[in-house]
Every structure is written in C-alpha cells, then in structure tokens.
Write an enzyme that holds these catalytic residues in place. Structure first.
Site, short mmCIF file in Angstrom:
data_model
loop_
_atom_site.label_atom_id
_atom_site.label_comp_id
_atom_site.label_asym_id
_atom_site.label_seq_id
_atom_site.Cartn_x
_atom_site.Cartn_y
_atom_site.Cartn_z
N ALA A 104 -11.52 8.35 7.74
CA ALA A 104 -11.13 9.71 7.36
C ALA A 104 -9.96 9.69 6.38
O ALA A 104 -9.85 10.56 5.51
CB ALA A 104 -10.75 10.50 8.62
N ARG B 113 -5.14 5.77 21.34
CA ARG B 113 -5.25 4.32 21.09
C ARG B 113 -3.90 3.81 20.58
O ARG B 113 -3.14 4.55 19.96
CB ARG B 113 -6.34 4.02 20.06
CG ARG B 113 -6.11 4.65 18.72
CD ARG B 113 -7.12 4.21 17.66
NE ARG B 113 -6.72 2.98 17.00
CZ ARG B 113 -5.89 2.91 15.97
NH1 ARG B 113 -5.30 3.99 15.49
NH2 ARG B 113 -5.60 1.75 15.43
N ARG C 44 -1.36 6.57 19.22
CA ARG C 44 -1.79 7.76 18.48
C ARG C 44 -2.78 8.55 19.33
O ARG C 44 -3.68 7.98 19.94
CB ARG C 44 -2.48 7.38 17.19
CG ARG C 44 -1.59 6.60 16.25
CD ARG C 44 -2.13 6.66 14.82
NE ARG C 44 -1.58 5.59 14.02
CZ ARG C 44 -0.33 5.54 13.57
NH1 ARG C 44 0.51 6.52 13.87
NH2 ARG C 44 0.10 4.53 12.85
N SER D 181 -1.55 2.06 18.10
CA SER D 181 -1.59 1.83 16.66
C SER D 181 -1.61 0.33 16.39
O SER D 181 -1.03 -0.45 17.13
CB SER D 181 -0.34 2.44 16.02
OG SER D 181 -0.10 1.82 14.77
N GLY D 182 -2.30 -0.05 15.31
CA GLY D 182 -2.29 -1.46 14.93
C GLY D 182 -1.18 -1.76 13.94
O GLY D 182 -0.96 -2.92 13.58
N THR D 183 -0.49 -0.75 13.47
CA THR D 183 0.51 -0.97 12.41
C THR D 183 1.91 -0.51 12.79
O THR D 183 2.87 -0.80 12.11
CB THR D 183 0.11 -0.21 11.13
OG1 THR D 183 0.09 1.19 11.43
CG2 THR D 183 -1.25 -0.65 10.61
N SER E 231 0.80 -1.23 0.00
CA SER E 231 0.00 0.00 0.00
C SER E 231 0.84 1.28 0.00
O SER E 231 1.64 1.49 -0.90
CB SER E 231 -0.93 -0.08 1.21
OG SER E 231 -1.85 0.97 1.19
C1 16G Z 1 -4.49 -0.27 8.31
C2 16G Z 1 -5.94 -0.35 7.92
C3 16G Z 1 -6.52 1.03 7.77
C4 16G Z 1 -6.32 1.81 9.07
C5 16G Z 1 -4.88 1.80 9.47
C6 16G Z 1 -4.73 2.37 10.87
C7 16G Z 1 -7.04 -1.96 6.47
C8 16G Z 1 -7.07 -2.58 5.11
N1 16G Z 1 -6.10 -1.04 6.66
O1 16G Z 1 -3.74 0.32 7.30
O2 16G Z 1 -7.87 0.89 7.49
O3 16G Z 1 -6.76 3.13 8.91
O4 16G Z 1 -4.40 0.47 9.51
O5 16G Z 1 -3.40 2.33 11.26
O6 16G Z 1 -7.84 -2.27 7.34
P1 16G Z 1 -2.98 2.49 12.78
O7 16G Z 1 -3.61 1.37 13.57
O8 16G Z 1 -1.50 2.43 12.75
O9 16G Z 1 -3.48 3.83 13.23
ZN ZN Z 2 -3.83 0.95 0.28
#
Ligand code: 16G
Ligand code: ZN
Length: 530
Positions: free
Chosen positions: A374, A498, A507, A500-502, A65
């Site tokens: 958003a 919260r 954040r 972050s999931g990534t 992505s």
């Molecule tokens: C991922 C999610 C996206 C979300 C982002 C939040 C999918 C396909 N992608 O990229 O929707 O906005 O994580 O990231 O679900 P964060 O947890 O780091 O804030």
């Molecule tokens: Zn994407």
C-alpha cells in the site's frame, strides 16, 4: 594470503564494541556515522557472494530511502537484480558483528570454507548511492574492503536504487535486459513509453506534478523527461533540490504524503490535478489529488496495483492470450481493493508478510504477477513462460495484433527487478492516457474503507508472533482472541497488530465502515496490545 590485507584495511574501519548490527528488511540502516565498519564488512560479503556465484556481478546500493538525512544504509543486490538471498542476510549480520579485525578475517575464512568459496577467483561488484552527504565516505569504506580482497568494481555514482538493480541485471544477462548504465535505463524505459504513446496517438490528459523528495529521483526524472521529450511527457518537477542535503525527505516524499494524508507544501496545484511523490531513493511511488471540493485523495499502491492488473488483463483478453494474472498484497492493503480485484476484476489475490522480498517471491507464481505494498513499493513480473507466449503468438486480426504489440512494449516499460517509482510512473501515465482517465475516474474504481494505522510503544516487540501473513497473532496467547471479539462489533471491521521490522514498536492497523469506527477500533486494539 588476503587475511593480512583484510586485517590491515579493516583497522581503518574499527567496529565499536557496544554495537550490534542486523541486516534487516531493507539491509543495514542507521545513523550514517555508525555505518563505516558495516560498509567495510559488506564489501567483503559482496566479494564472497560474487565468487560463490561464479564471478557474477553483485550490486551494492548505499541509501537510507525515506529516512532522515542523517541516516544512511546499505543493501546488496543479487545477479538478476533481486534482493539478496535470505541466507546471506544472516552471513552479512555475522560478519558485521565480528568484534576485532582478526576476528573478522577469521569469520571471512570460516564463511568461505563453509560455503566452499574459492576466494582466489575474480569477484565483481557494481556500486550506486543516493544523494546523502555521507555517501562518498561510506563508499570509501566499501572500496577499501574490495581492494583488500582484490575485487573488481564499477562505481555508478548517484543513481536510484532501481537503476542499480537494473544495471546489475543488464550486466549478468550480457545486455539482454538493456544496456548496463544509467543512460541505458532512460533509453529502455523512455523508448517503451514513446512507443506506447506516440505510436498509438495517445496523449497524457494533462500535465502532472511530481515531488522528488529532494532526492536522487530528481536528477533521474529530469534526465528521463528530457530523453522522452515534453511533447508527450508533460511533467512539473518539484522538490528537486539535491544540493541542500537537509531538505531530503523533509515535508515531502511518498512516505510524508502517505502518513500525513496531504499535499507536500511545495506542490501547489489546482483541484483535480494529479500529483505523484517518489521517496528518497525512488523505489516507491504514490499518486494523489485534491478533489473538486479541495479534499485530499490518495491513490496509493493498492490503486496502482488494481490499475495495472485491470489494464494488463484487458490487453491479454483483447490479444486473445491466456495468461494467469494475479495480484500480491500485504495485510495493509485496503479491504476494498482486495474485494475489487477478486470480485470485479475476477483475479486471484495472495497476501504475504510485509517486505518486498515476500511479495516478489509470491508474484513469481503467476504468468503475470502484480505486486504492490500500500505504501507504493511494487512492480509487475512477467514470467519467461508469459514472455514467450506473448512474443510467439501470431495474431489473427488487426485488433488482436494491436493489443499484442502493446503488451510486448509494456513488458519493456516495467522494471521487473524491483519496485521502481520512475518505471511505475510511466506505467500509470500510459494507462491513464490509454483509458482517457483523470485521477477521479481512476479513484472511482473503488472507495477505500476508512482506516487507521497506530504505532504502539511496547516493552518487548519480539513477543509478538504472527501467522497467516501477519494477519493474526499467535503470541502473546490471549491477545488475538480479544482482537477478534472486538472486531466483530464493527461493520466491515478488520484489524491486526504486528511487530515492526524497522522500528522498536508494534503497528496496529484497523479499518471499518466509517472513519469514526476505524479510529475507535484502532485505538481499542492498541490498548489491548500495549
Ligand atoms: C521496509 C520494507 C518495506 C516495508 C517496510 C515495513 C523493503 C525493501 N522495504 O522498508 O517494503 O513496507 O519495511 O516497515 O522490503 P515496518 O516493518 O516498520 O512496518
Ligand atoms: Zn525507498
């Protein structure tokens, strides 16, 4: 026995001992040079998933992505084009972490036994990838696994993530959803766009500029634009250099524009000209423009959701059809957008945790569920019930017939499997044209509350546990109380934190009546959290 074959094939894709892999919100994602063993193991999971579902076709998309060019990733697509079922995310994680080739074969068998999967039945997989340089080698790791277990596969080459979701759904619905290849996608969307514009004598207000993040969205948009024709689709395409891999997502793309709040340098446009940006795999879209004073104005996922909801609501009313329309957002949705949907549009709003799968799931509760994050990821879901109602209604007046016809075509314009930047782009252009709106009129629907997003480094983000769709913390114990006390001091104040999931961070989001207050609130909440 396939086991010897799995062990032998896996030995060419060894897993380093010190790595732990996790199938997260967006599948597996990491530095591309670490991904080889994961790809192999994902191949085994895809085959098992297909066998479990009576040989339905499963999708595998190789993409990272909006990440930097050195990264890559992989995610699985379920038969109707949805994201992989959550239980299987866990199985994917387990298989990806098997320490040795033998252990992998044993885990594979254990999973097959546990889920009563007949591993001798046929398995079907379709594959797509974005433009990253690492793609072809990773594809090889995947197909090595598919070959080892005798799965059938089709490689669709370089396609956008939503195109692969579309193809999977077309195959499993035997063509009902469309023709199962890239050109079928352009035809379906392009034809719907043509009908909604030409047949109604409607024109785009002006040409617009689209930044394709130097990714896979670029060739796809070129092909789509060519199919539609420049008489009714006037687009200036920038950042389309996919042959220079280092340029992917560099100083461009939806994520860049959203976080930097400025035009990508390549988009040289006059004030008041609308622009859009896709991300690296074309599943996110945001619009923006510089106003008459040259100030940057963002038209983000919230603005797209409200535009779509109001347009569909209007069509349903004119068609005299009773549809239960709702909007799904996350905590990051601007408070003004939520107010606008509830008070002005009179529609219900559901808030879910971050991550498309949550929004998608919630949107299914409505006849027409509009969901957008958003950051620009989203789509519109029409339930079977709604589609039936719309198809079957006999109009009683020419006006009603006209609206009904538009609504029917509108369904085909939207990729309902997943958020799709190209489909959303056509949707926005159609709506603006029908409303005779430029970016300013669209923007004027409501004014965003000033807001600020801060990334906070913490020692252990897993201690942050949330409730109420991530809007409140339940742990660590006293933190939420402190945030609440602080927020009370700000007019129109709202803030949450919260994990972050990534990324390894927390954040913090804050909004308030003025820019200064929003920034101060975000900073103070960040201090509480840190
Ligand atoms: C991922 C999610 C996206 C979300 C982002 C939040 C999918 C396909 N992608 O990229 O929707 O906005 O994580 O990231 O679900 P964060 O947890 O780091 O804030
Ligand atoms: Zn994407």
């Amino acid at each position: 026995m396939p086991h010897e074959k799995i062990i032998e094939a896996s030995s060419k894709h060894p897993k380093p001992a010190d790595r732990k892999f996790t199938y997260g919100t967006a599948g597996f994602r990491m530095k591309a040079d670490l991904l080889d063993p994961v790809m192999f193991r994902v191949g085994l999971v895809a085959a098992l998933r297909s066998q479990k579902l009576n040989s339905a076709t499963i999708g595998v998309m190789i993409t990272a992505s909006h990440n930097v060019p050195a990264d890559n990733g992989v995610k699985l697509v379920d038969p109707m084009g949805e994201m992989l079922e959550p239980a299987w995310e866990v199985y994917s994680t387990t298989l990806s972490n098997a320490a040795t080739d033998e252990e992998l074969a044993a885990e594979y068998q254990k999973l097959a036994d546990q889920l009563k999967i007949d591993t001798t039945r046929s398995a079907k997989v379709v594959i797509g990838r974005d433009t990253r340089e690492s793609g072809p080698a990773l594809l090889k790791a995947l197909t090595d696994a598919l070959d080892a277990v005798g799965a059938e596969y089709e490689d669709h080459g370089i396609v956008t993530t939503p195109q692969l979701h579309y193809i999977v759904r077309c195959i499993n619905t035997h063509g009902l959803y469309g023709n199962p290849h890239e050109n079928g996608y352009y035809e379906k969307l392009g034809d719907a766009y043509k009908q909604l514009m030409k047949a109604h004598g409607v024109k785009q207000p002006t040409k617009f500029t689209v930044d394709c993040a130097n990714g896979v969205g670029a060739p796809a948009l070129h092909k789509l634009a060519e199919y539609i024709g420049s008489d009714i689709f006037q687009v200036e395409i920038v950042n389309d250099q996919i042959n220079e891999p280092s340029k992917l997502n560099f100083q461009c793309g939806a994520d860049f524009v959203k976080t930097q709040q400025r035009l990508p340098p390549a988009s040289k446009v006059e004030n008041m000209v609308r622009c859009a940006s896709l991300d690296g795999d074309a599943d996110r879209l945001i619009y923006y423009y510089n106003d008459d004073k040259g100030n940057f104005r963002l038209l983000d996922g919230d603005k797209i959701a409200t535009l779509a909801a109001s347009f569909i609501g209007g069509l349903a009313k004119d068609a005299n059809i009773d549809l239960n329309i709702g909007v799904v957002q996350t905590a990051y949705a601007n408070g003004s957008s939520t107010d606008y949907i509830k008070k002005i549009l009179g529609l219900p709003v559901i808030c879910t945790p971050t991550g498309v799968k949550h929004l998608h799931h919630a949107a299914l509760a409505f006849d027409v569920g509009v969901y957008f994050e958003a950051n620009g990821h989203g789509t519109v879901l029409f339930s079977n019930n709604a589609i039936e109602k719309i198809q079957e209604l006999e109009p009683e007046s020419p006006g009603q017939a006209e609206s009904l016809k538009k609504l029917r075509i509108f369904i085909d314009l939207i990729n309902q499997t997943v958020g799709d930047a190209l489909s959303d782009l056509l949707m926005v252009e159609v709506i603006l044209a029908h409303k005779h709106w430029g970016p300013k009129e669209w923007d004027n629907n409501y004014t965003d509350l000033p807001n600020r997003l801060v990334r906070v480094e913490v020692t252990d983000r897993t201690v942050f546990k949330t409730t109420d769709a991530e809007r409140r913390l339940i742990e660590p114990a006293t933190v939420q109380k402190k945030i609440d006390e602080l927020v009370l001091k700000y007019s129109k104040g709202r803030a949450f934190a919260r994990a972050s999931g990534t990324e390894d961070a927390v954040r913090v989001y804050a909004e308030a009546a003025t820019r200064g207050e929003a920034e101060e609130l975000a900073r103070l909440v960040a201090e509480i959290v840190a």
